[in-house]
Design an enzyme around this catalytic site. Structure first.
Site, mmCIF file in Angstrom:
data_model
loop_
_atom_site.group_PDB
_atom_site.id
_atom_site.type_symbol
_atom_site.label_atom_id
_atom_site.label_comp_id
_atom_site.label_asym_id
_atom_site.label_seq_id
_atom_site.Cartn_x
_atom_site.Cartn_y
_atom_site.Cartn_z
ATOM 1 N N GLY A 1 4.374 -3.972 -1.566
ATOM 2 C CA GLY A 1 2.982 -4.459 -1.328
ATOM 3 C C GLY A 1 2.112 -3.440 -0.300
ATOM 4 O O GLY A 1 1.074 -3.951 0.259
ATOM 5 N N LYS B 1 -11.426 -0.225 2.782
ATOM 6 C CA LYS B 1 -11.915 1.072 3.309
ATOM 7 C C LYS B 1 -12.628 1.843 2.428
ATOM 8 O O LYS B 1 -13.514 2.549 2.636
ATOM 9 C CB LYS B 1 -10.813 1.845 3.912
ATOM 10 C CG LYS B 1 -9.633 1.906 3.043
ATOM 11 C CD LYS B 1 -8.652 0.971 3.241
ATOM 12 C CE LYS B 1 -7.583 0.999 1.892
ATOM 13 N NZ LYS B 1 -6.497 0.106 2.399
ATOM 14 N N GLY C 1 -3.920 -1.428 9.337
ATOM 15 C CA GLY C 1 -3.359 -2.743 9.236
ATOM 16 C C GLY C 1 -3.501 -3.484 10.658
ATOM 17 O O GLY C 1 -4.584 -3.975 10.950
ATOM 18 N N ASP D 1 -7.016 7.523 0.510
ATOM 19 C CA ASP D 1 -7.039 6.524 1.474
ATOM 20 C C ASP D 1 -7.158 6.745 2.935
ATOM 21 O O ASP D 1 -7.849 6.172 3.676
ATOM 22 C CB ASP D 1 -5.722 5.545 1.147
ATOM 23 C CG ASP D 1 -5.694 4.283 1.882
ATOM 24 O OD1 ASP D 1 -6.066 3.209 1.576
ATOM 25 O OD2 ASP D 1 -5.037 4.338 2.787
ATOM 26 N N GLU E 1 -2.157 1.199 -2.680
ATOM 27 C CA GLU E 1 -2.872 0.539 -3.359
ATOM 28 C C GLU E 1 -2.978 0.215 -4.723
ATOM 29 O O GLU E 1 -2.041 0.660 -5.280
ATOM 30 C CB GLU E 1 -4.273 1.514 -3.323
ATOM 31 C CG GLU E 1 -4.654 2.027 -1.910
ATOM 32 C CD GLU E 1 -5.283 0.724 -1.053
ATOM 33 O OE1 GLU E 1 -6.174 0.244 -1.574
ATOM 34 O OE2 GLU E 1 -4.718 0.344 -0.068
ATOM 35 N N THR F 1 -2.170 -9.205 -3.115
ATOM 36 C CA THR F 1 -1.022 -9.153 -1.885
ATOM 37 C C THR F 1 -1.840 -9.470 -0.507
ATOM 38 O O THR F 1 -1.066 -10.389 -0.013
ATOM 39 C CB THR F 1 -0.600 -7.581 -1.708
ATOM 40 O OG1 THR F 1 -0.192 -6.978 -3.004
ATOM 41 C CG2 THR F 1 0.213 -7.212 -0.417
ATOM 42 N N GLU G 1 -11.612 -4.826 10.956
ATOM 43 C CA GLU G 1 -10.348 -4.418 11.328
ATOM 44 C C GLU G 1 -9.364 -3.904 10.459
ATOM 45 O O GLU G 1 -8.673 -3.059 10.620
ATOM 46 C CB GLU G 1 -9.698 -5.366 12.517
ATOM 47 C CG GLU G 1 -8.947 -4.916 13.187
ATOM 48 C CD GLU G 1 -9.131 -3.752 14.410
ATOM 49 O OE1 GLU G 1 -8.881 -2.714 13.896
ATOM 50 O OE2 GLU G 1 -10.032 -4.187 15.396
ATOM 51 N N ILE H 1 -2.892 -2.844 13.647
ATOM 52 C CA ILE H 1 -3.318 -2.306 15.092
ATOM 53 C C ILE H 1 -4.885 -2.456 15.252
ATOM 54 O O ILE H 1 -5.670 -2.053 14.397
ATOM 55 C CB ILE H 1 -2.989 -0.618 14.927
ATOM 56 C CG1 ILE H 1 -1.493 -0.208 14.478
ATOM 57 C CG2 ILE H 1 -3.485 -0.063 16.311
ATOM 58 C CD1 ILE H 1 -1.450 1.308 14.262
ATOM 59 N N LYS I 1 -10.206 5.975 5.628
ATOM 60 C CA LYS I 1 -9.926 5.550 6.985
ATOM 61 C C LYS I 1 -10.529 6.272 8.125
ATOM 62 O O LYS I 1 -11.121 5.808 8.988
ATOM 63 C CB LYS I 1 -8.617 5.080 7.108
ATOM 64 C CG LYS I 1 -7.911 4.047 6.214
ATOM 65 C CD LYS I 1 -6.692 4.008 6.364
ATOM 66 C CE LYS I 1 -6.086 2.852 5.339
ATOM 67 N NZ LYS I 1 -4.626 2.766 4.830
HETATM 68 P P1 NAP Z 1 -4.384 -6.760 -4.837
HETATM 69 O O1 NAP Z 1 -2.966 -7.363 -4.800
HETATM 70 O O2 NAP Z 1 -4.513 -5.897 -6.289
HETATM 71 O O3 NAP Z 1 -5.420 -7.919 -4.946
HETATM 72 C C1 NAP Z 1 -6.521 -7.842 -5.590
HETATM 73 C C2 NAP Z 1 -7.122 -9.384 -5.768
HETATM 74 O O4 NAP Z 1 -8.490 -9.188 -6.006
HETATM 75 C C3 NAP Z 1 -6.272 -9.967 -6.909
HETATM 76 O O5 NAP Z 1 -6.065 -11.376 -6.642
HETATM 77 C C4 NAP Z 1 -7.386 -9.936 -8.055
HETATM 78 O O6 NAP Z 1 -7.394 -10.907 -9.062
HETATM 79 C C5 NAP Z 1 -8.847 -9.879 -7.356
HETATM 80 N N1 NAP Z 1 -9.659 -8.903 -8.063
HETATM 81 C C6 NAP Z 1 -9.764 -7.706 -7.950
HETATM 82 N N2 NAP Z 1 -10.949 -7.479 -8.864
HETATM 83 C C7 NAP Z 1 -11.313 -8.588 -9.328
HETATM 84 C C8 NAP Z 1 -12.789 -8.942 -9.769
HETATM 85 N N3 NAP Z 1 -13.675 -7.866 -10.334
HETATM 86 N N4 NAP Z 1 -13.184 -10.135 -9.852
HETATM 87 C C9 NAP Z 1 -12.342 -10.976 -9.445
HETATM 88 N N5 NAP Z 1 -11.203 -10.848 -8.745
HETATM 89 C C10 NAP Z 1 -10.763 -9.586 -8.626
HETATM 90 O O7 NAP Z 1 -4.841 -5.901 -3.842
HETATM 91 P P2 NAP Z 1 -4.157 -6.092 -2.241
HETATM 92 O O8 NAP Z 1 -3.219 -5.060 -2.037
HETATM 93 O O9 NAP Z 1 -4.307 -7.351 -1.878
HETATM 94 O O10 NAP Z 1 -5.722 -5.388 -1.495
HETATM 95 C C11 NAP Z 1 -6.951 -5.932 -1.594
HETATM 96 C C12 NAP Z 1 -7.747 -4.968 -0.412
HETATM 97 O O11 NAP Z 1 -6.938 -4.939 0.809
HETATM 98 C C13 NAP Z 1 -8.033 -3.545 -0.872
HETATM 99 O O12 NAP Z 1 -9.155 -3.344 -0.504
HETATM 100 C C14 NAP Z 1 -7.139 -2.788 -0.184
HETATM 101 O O13 NAP Z 1 -7.305 -1.417 0.110
HETATM 102 C C15 NAP Z 1 -6.897 -3.665 1.220
HETATM 103 N N6 NAP Z 1 -5.720 -3.391 2.060
HETATM 104 C C16 NAP Z 1 -4.477 -3.326 1.398
HETATM 105 C C17 NAP Z 1 -3.334 -3.542 2.391
HETATM 106 C C18 NAP Z 1 -1.954 -3.569 1.735
HETATM 107 O O14 NAP Z 1 -1.141 -3.485 2.723
HETATM 108 N N7 NAP Z 1 -2.044 -3.995 0.389
HETATM 109 C C19 NAP Z 1 -3.603 -3.204 3.531
HETATM 110 C C20 NAP Z 1 -4.957 -3.114 4.101
HETATM 111 C C21 NAP Z 1 -5.805 -3.185 3.391
HETATM 112 P P3 NAP Z 1 -5.972 -11.069 -10.033
HETATM 113 O O15 NAP Z 1 -4.865 -11.403 -9.025
HETATM 114 O O16 NAP Z 1 -6.407 -12.056 -10.836
HETATM 115 O O17 NAP Z 1 -5.779 -9.851 -10.471
HETATM 116 N N1 HSE Z 2 -2.400 1.472 0.820
HETATM 117 C C1 HSE Z 2 -2.762 1.311 2.264
HETATM 118 C C2 HSE Z 2 -1.642 2.088 2.962
HETATM 119 C C3 HSE Z 2 -2.788 -0.018 2.751
HETATM 120 O O1 HSE Z 2 -0.517 2.076 2.541
HETATM 121 O O2 HSE Z 2 -1.802 2.347 4.307
HETATM 122 C C4 HSE Z 2 -3.096 -0.180 4.019
HETATM 123 O O3 HSE Z 2 -4.770 0.139 4.232
#
Ligand code: NAP
Ligand code: HSE
Length: 887
Positions: free
Chosen positions: A644, A563, A592, A658, A647, A474, A587, A594, A662
Site C-alpha cells: 500500500g 500532493k 507521511g 511524486d 500510488e 488504502t 500534512e 513526519i 512533494k
Molecule cells: P487508493 O487506494 O487508490 O484509493 C482511492 C479511493 O478513492 C478509492 O476508494 C476510490 O474508490 C476513490 N476514488 C478515486 N477516484 C474516484 C472518483 N473519481 N470518484 C469517486 N471515488 C474515487 O489510493 P490511496 O493509496 O488511498 O491514496 C489516496 C491519496 O492519498 C492519493 O492522493 C495519494 O497520493 C495519497 N497518499 C497515499 C499514501 C499511501 O501510502 N498510499 C500516502 C500519502 C498520501 P474505489 O475504492 O471505489 O475505487
Molecule cells: N506513493 C507515495 C510514496 C505515498 O511512496 O511515498 C506517500 O506519499
C-alpha cells in the site's frame, strides 16, 4: 409515606389506550414516591383533534347559536371508546358526560360575564373526564385513588377566564387536602374554580401550571410526563434530516428556572411558562422545587431537570426562535419626527415590541408579528419595514459574562454568513440584545436554517468532528482503522464521526469495515450540513480539485493527502480557502507521518535557510533498499504496491514525479514563493541495473531517491533524482519506506533531520487525523491559517539544472569492443571531467561491458555535453549518470 411526587401526564401521554397503559405503568412503578397525579385532556391521535380543541370549537359554535351536539357527542364517544379499550365500565364517567351535555345546552342561554367565561363553562371537561378515567383505571388494579375536582380540592382561581391564576391563599387548602387524602389524588389539570363556584381554565397548556401549583403548595418535586425526552436544545423542525438521523437535537439535562422560562416563553412548547412563574414564586418563599421533564414513551431517559440552581454560568443551553417578526427601522430626520413616531407607537394595536435599538438618527423595532398598520407607518415616515424576520435567542444564564461564549456565538454567526451564497448578510448587526440570560438577534428568514444549524453545531456539538470522506482506499481505510483502534477521543477532546464515504465502486469489498454509508454522489457529502471537514483521499487532479473547491465554497474545511493536486493547483485551492475563511490541512501530502508541513509553515525565517535534502518517496526508498540487497526493481515495486505504499499509478513513484511534487509543496512553503512543478528536474530510479548495485557496494555507496532544494547566490536549485550516498551521510541509513528531511541552516554545520514512515495506510492516517484535529481546533477558535505563499509575488529565481555542481557516477553499457574505454576517456578529458575511479565489468553472454566511472566535482552542464557526445558512439547501448552526495 412522607415523600410526595407530583406527576403530570400531558395530552400526548393520554391520547389513546396504549398511552394510558404506559402512564399507569409509570405510576405503579413509582408508588413509593407517593404520587399526586395531574392529568390533561386526551391529546391528538394521528393528526386528529385534541379533546380541548373540540370543546373549544363546540363552545364557539354554541356562542354563535349553532348546534354543537355532534362535537359534544364525539368527545363523549371518544372517552367511551378508550374506556372500553381499557376494560373500564364507562358508567363511572356517565355523570360527568351528562354534566357536559347540560353545560353545553345551557351555554347559549346562560348569562355570562364574558365570552371567555362562557367557553370555560365547557372547556375543562376533557381534564375532568381524564381524571375520572384515571381513577377507574387505577382502581381496577386495586389502587386507592380519587379524582380531585377543583370544588373539592380547593383549587380556587381568580376570574380571568381562559387564563386564570390560582389564588395564593388557596395553596394552603390544596396542601391540606392532599395531606389529608388517604387515596392517590388525581387532579384534572388546566381547570379551577372561582370563589363563587364558576369554572375557570388556566390558559392552554395550563396542566403544567396545575402541577407546578401543587409542587409549590406541597413543596415537592414535579414530574411532567410528555412525549419527548426533555427540553430540546432547539426545535427539531429547524434541523435538517442529517441532524435528526444522527440523533439530534439533544435534550438539555439541566436548566435553571430563568433559562427554562426563556425557552418556554419563546418557541419551546414542552413547558407552560406559567408553571415556571409558579415555581419561581415558590422559590422566593424558600421552596426550591425541581421540575423533571420526562418521556412517557421512554421513561428511562433522564430527561430535563429544571431547578432554581444556576450552574456553569455563561454556558449556552438552548436556542429558541420567534418566526414572523418584523423589523421596522425609522430614520428620523428631526426630534419632532421621533416624537410623532413615539406617539404612534403607543397606539399600535396589540403588537408587542420584542427588541429595539437606537443609534443616532436610526431607531429599530422588532415587532412580534405583522400588522397592516406597520405598512401604513412605513409610508408615513422615512422608514423601512423588513418583513419575515426571525428573532433568535440563545439561552444560558450569565451568557454575557462569558467572553468565550460570546466569541463563539459571534464566530458562528460570522462563519455562517455567506454573502456569496445568499447575496446578502443574514444577521442584522443591530438590533441585537444581550440580557442576563439571552443573546438575541434578528436573522433573515432565507438564511435561518444555515445560521441555526451552524450555531447548533458550534454551541452543542463542539466535541464532535464530522468528516465526509472522498475516497476509501488504502489511505481512507487506514484513517477508519486508525480512528477505531488507535485514536483516543479522551486525549484529543474530539469524537470523530465518518458518516459517508464517496467511492467509485459501491460493490468493491473494503478491507476495513466501514460503519458509515458508501455513496457515488459527492452531494451527499458536500450538502450535508453536519460535515465539518471534507477529507480528500481519492487522489489525482480531477475530480478531486472540483470537489475540494466546492467543499470550501460550501463552508467545509478540507484535509487532503493529495500532493499531485497541491503541486499543480495549490494556489487556486488556498486562494479559495482564504476567500471562504476555511482551513486546508495537507500534512499527509508530504512525508507521511513526519509533521514537516507544520514545521515548515511555522518556520520563522527566510534568510537563514541554506536548503533542504531528503527522501520523500517511500516506495522508491523501499524499492532501492531491496535493490541494494539484490532484488530486481520490478519485484521490489510489486511488494511496495502490495504493502500500500505506491500510488495508484506506480510510475509516479519510480519516475521521481511524486517526490518532485512533494518538493514543490515543501519549497513553496519554506521559501514562501510559488514554485512551478514543471521547473523541477527529475530522474527516476527505473534506469538502475544490478551492475550499478554491484558498483555502489564495491565503492562503499548506497543509493537513495533524493530531493533537494539549495539556495545558491540568491537562486533556488531544486531536483528530484536517485543519488549515491557515502555511508556516513545523514540519509544513508534511512531504509525501507521511511522518509527523512534534513534542513540546512546558517550557523550550523550538521542539518536538522527528521525521520519517519513516508507511506502506508496507518502512518499516513496518523498524519491525517492530526490534520483533522488541527483543522477542528482552528475552526472552534474561528481561526484561519492559509499558507501565505499562494499570494506571494516574486521571490528567488529558479536555477537551471545544468548549474548543479557535484561528483558523479556514470555507468555506460557498451559493446565489448577494444578501444571503447579510450574513446570515452578522451571525451571526458575534452570536457575537463576527471575520473576518480573506474571499473569495468564484462558480460560475455551478452557481449557487452559496463564501464563504471566515478567523476570528481564538476558542473552537470559539462557532464551532459560529454555524455551527449559519448552516447552517439554506436557501441554505447545505454548510459546512466547519478549524482554523488558528500557527507
Ligand atoms: P487508493 O487506494 O487508490 O484509493 C482511492 C479511493 O478513492 C478509492 O476508494 C476510490 O474508490 C476513490 N476514488 C478515486 N477516484 C474516484 C472518483 N473519481 N470518484 C469517486 N471515488 C474515487 O489510493 P490511496 O493509496 O488511498 O491514496 C489516496 C491519496 O492519498 C492519493 O492522493 C495519494 O497520493 C495519497 N497518499 C497515499 C499514501 C499511501 O501510502 N498510499 C500516502 C500519502 C498520501 P474505489 O475504492 O471505489 O475505487
Ligand atoms: N506513493 C507515495 C510514496 C505515498 O511512496 O511515498 C506517500 O506519499
Amino acid at each position: 409515606m412522607h415523600t410526595r411526587r407530583i406527576m403530570k401526564f400531558g395530552g400526548s401521554s393520554l391520547a389513546d389506550g396504549d398511552c394510558w397503559r404506559k402512564a399507569k405503568k409509570i405510576i405503579k412503578d413509582r408508588l413509593d414516591l407517593n404520587p399526586v397525579i395531574v392529568v390533561s385532556a386526551m391529546g391528538a391521535v394521528n393528526g386528529g383533534p385534541k379533546v380541548t380543541d373540540m370543546l373549544q370549537e363546540a363552545g364557539a359554535l354554541l356562542l354563535e347559536g349553532r348546534d354543537a351536539s355532534g362535537l359534544v357527542r364525539e368527545v363523549i364517544d371518544r372517552h367511551r371508546a378508550v374506556a372500553a379499550g381499557l376494560e373500564i365500565e364507562s358508567s363511572s364517567l356517565e355523570a360527568d358526560f351528562q354534566a357536559l351535555k347540560k353545560a353545553a345546552e345551557a351555554l347559549p342561554k346562560k348569562k355570562f360575564s364574558s365570552r371567555e367565561e362562557a367557553l370555560d363553562s365547557i372547556m375543562g371537561f376533557g381534564e375532568i373526564f381524564s381524571a375520572r378515567l384515571m381513577q377507574a383505571f387505577l382502581q381496577k388494579d386495586g389502587l386507592r385513588c380519587l379524582a380531585a375536582l377543583p370544588g373539592e380540592s380547593g383549587f380556587i382561581t381568580d376570574d380571568r377566564f381562559q387564563d386564570a391564576d390560582v389564588l395564593e391563599e388557596s395553596l394552603e387548602n390544596i396542601a391540606s387536602y392532599v395531606i389529608a387524602s388517604r387515596e392517590i389524588p388525581i387532579f384534572p389539570g388546566f381547570v379551577g374554580i372561582t370563589r363563587d363556584g364558576r369554572p375557570t381554565t388556566l390558559g392552554r397548556g395550563g396542566s403544567d401550571y396545575t402541577a407546578a401549583v401543587l409542587g409549590a403548595a406541597l413543596k415537592r418535586q414535579v414530574e411532567i410526563w410528555t412525549d419527548v425526552d426533555g427540553i430540546y436544545r432547539i426545535n427539531p423542525g429547524y434541523l435538517s434530516h442529517h441532524f435528526i438521523d444522527a440523533g439530534h437535537p439533544q435534550t438539555i439535562p439541566h436548566l435553571s428556572y430563568d433559562e427554562a422560562f426563556q425557552m418556554a416563553s419563546f418557541g419551546s412548547r414542552v413547558l407552560h411558562q406559567k408553571a415556571l412563574l409558579a415555581v419561581q414564586q415558590a422559590v422566593r418563599k424558600g421552596k426550591h422545587i425541581h421540575l423533571f421533564i420526562k418521556n412517557t414513551f421512554n421513561p428511562d431517559h433522564p430527561g430535563t431537570v429544571i431547578s432554581s440552581q444556576k450552574q456553569h454560568q455563561g454556558i449556552p443551553r438552548g436556542i429558541t426562535c420567534l418566526p414572523g417578526t418584523q423589523l421596522y427601522t425609522i430614520y428620523a430626520r428631526s426630534p419632532q419626527e421621533s416624537a410623532r413616531f413615539a406617539q404612534r407607537l403607543k397606539e399600535l394595536p396589540g403588537l408587542a415590541v420584542a427588541l429595539s435599538s437606537n443609534t443616532w438618527g436610526r431607531i429599530s423595532f422588532v415587532f412580534d408579528r405583522y400588522h397592516p398598520v406597520l405598512s401604513q407607518l412605513e409610508s408615513e415616515f422615512n422608514s423601512h419595514l423588513s418583513r419575515d424576520q426571525v428573532l433568535v435567542k440563545i439561552v444560558g444564564d450569565g451568557i454575557g459574562e462569558n467572553p468565550e461564549t460570546l466569541s463563539r456565538i459571534n464566530g458562528a454567526l460570522h462563519s455562517a454568513e455567506s454573502p456569496e451564497e445568499f447575496g446578502m448578510t443574514l444577521v442584522h448587526k443591530s438590533p441585537q440584545l444581550l440580557t442576563d440570560n439571552t443573546f438575541e438577534f434578528l436573522v433573515k428568514k432565507r438564511g435561518l436554517a444555515k445560521i441555526l444549524q451552524t450555531l447548533y453545531k458550534d454551541l452543542f456539538m463542539r466535541d464532535v468532528v464530522t468528516i465526509g470522506m472522498l475516497g476509501l482506499g488504502t489511505v481512507g481505510g487506514g484513517v477508519i482503522q486508525y480512528s477505531r483502534e488507535m485514536y483516543s477521543p479522551e486525549k484529543s477532546g474530539f469524537r470523530l464521526d465518518y458518516p459517508t464515504a464517496l467511492v467509485r465502486d459501491m460493490e468493491k469489498k473494503r478491507p476495513v469495515p466501514f460503519d458509515g454509508t458508501l455513496t457515488a454522489r459527492v452531494e451527499d457529502i458536500l450538502e450535508n450540513p453536519l460535515v465539518d471537514v471534507v477529507l480528500e483521499v481519492m487522489g489525482g487532479i480531477e475530480p478531486a480539485r472540483t470537489y475540494i473547491l466546492k467543499a470550501l465554497e460550501a463552508g467545509k474545511h478540507v484535509v487532503t493527502a493529495n500532493k499531485a493536486l497541491l503541486s499543480h493547483r495549490g494556489r487556486e485551492i488556498f486562494e479559495k480557502a482564504h476567500r471562504h475563511r476555511r482551513n486546508v490541512g495537507f500534512e499527509a501530502s508530504v512525508c507521511g507521518e513526519i509533521p514537516i508541513v507544520d514545521d515548515f509553515l511555522k518556520f520563522p525565517g527566510l534568510g537563514d535557510i541554506d536548503g533542504l535534502e531528503g527522501i520523500v518517496n517511500g516506495t522508491s526508498n523501499y524499492v532501492l533498499t531491496r535493490f541494494m540487497e539484490g532484488m530486481p526493481i520490478g519485484e521490489a515495486l510489486r511488494i511496495a504496491q502490495e504493502k500500500g505504499f505506491a500510488e495508484a499509478d506506480p510510475y509516479m513513484d519510480v519516475s521521481g514525479i511524486d517526490a518532485a511534487q512533494k518538493l514543490c509543496i515543501l519549497a513553496s512553503i519554506l521559501f514562501n514563493q510559488p514554485v512551478d512543478f514543471e521547473m523541477i528536474p527529475r530522474q527516476g530510479i527505473d534506469g538502475l541495473t544490478p551492475a550499478d548495485a554491484d558498483a555502489f557496494r564495491r565503492w562503499g555507496f548506497t543509493v537513495k531517491p533524493i530531493v533537494a532544494a539549495r539556495v545558491k547566490q540568491d537562486r533556488l536549485v531544486l531536483y528530484s533524482c536517485p543519488a549515491l550516498l557515502p555511508q556516513g551521510h545523514p540519509l544513508a541509513s534511512v531504509r525501507e519506506e521511511n522518509n527523512a528531511l534534513s534542513l540546512y541552516l546558517k550557523g550550523r554545520v550538521e542539518p536538522i533531520t527528521k525521520i519517519g514512515k513516508g507511506a502506508g495506510a496507518i502512518p499516513t492516517a496518523r498524519s491525517i487525523v492530526r490534520d483533522i484535529l488541527d483543522v477542528a481546533r482552528k475552526a472552534r477558535a474561528y481561526m484561519v491559517e492559509v499558507p501565505g505563499y499562494f499570494r506571494a509575488k516574486g521571490g528567488m529565481e529558479m536555477s537551471r539544472v545544468e548549474e548543479i555542481e557535484s561528483a558523479w557516477y556514470v555507468r555506460l553499457t557498451v559493446k565489448d569492443n577494444p578501444g571503447v574505454f579510450g574513446k570515452i576517456a578522451s571525451i571526458l578529458g575534452d570536457f575537463d571531467l576527471s575520473i576518480l575511479r573506474v571499473h569495468q565489468e564484462i558480460n560475455r553472454d551478452a557481449d557487452e561491458a559496463h564501464v563504471l566511472l566515478e567523476l570528481k566535482d564538476s558542473p552537470r552542464k559539462r557532464l551532459d555535453m560529454a555524455l551527449d557526445l559519448i552516447t552517439r558512439f554506436p557501441f554505447v547501448k545505454s548510459c546512466l549518470p547519478c549524482m554523488i552526495l558528500q557527507c
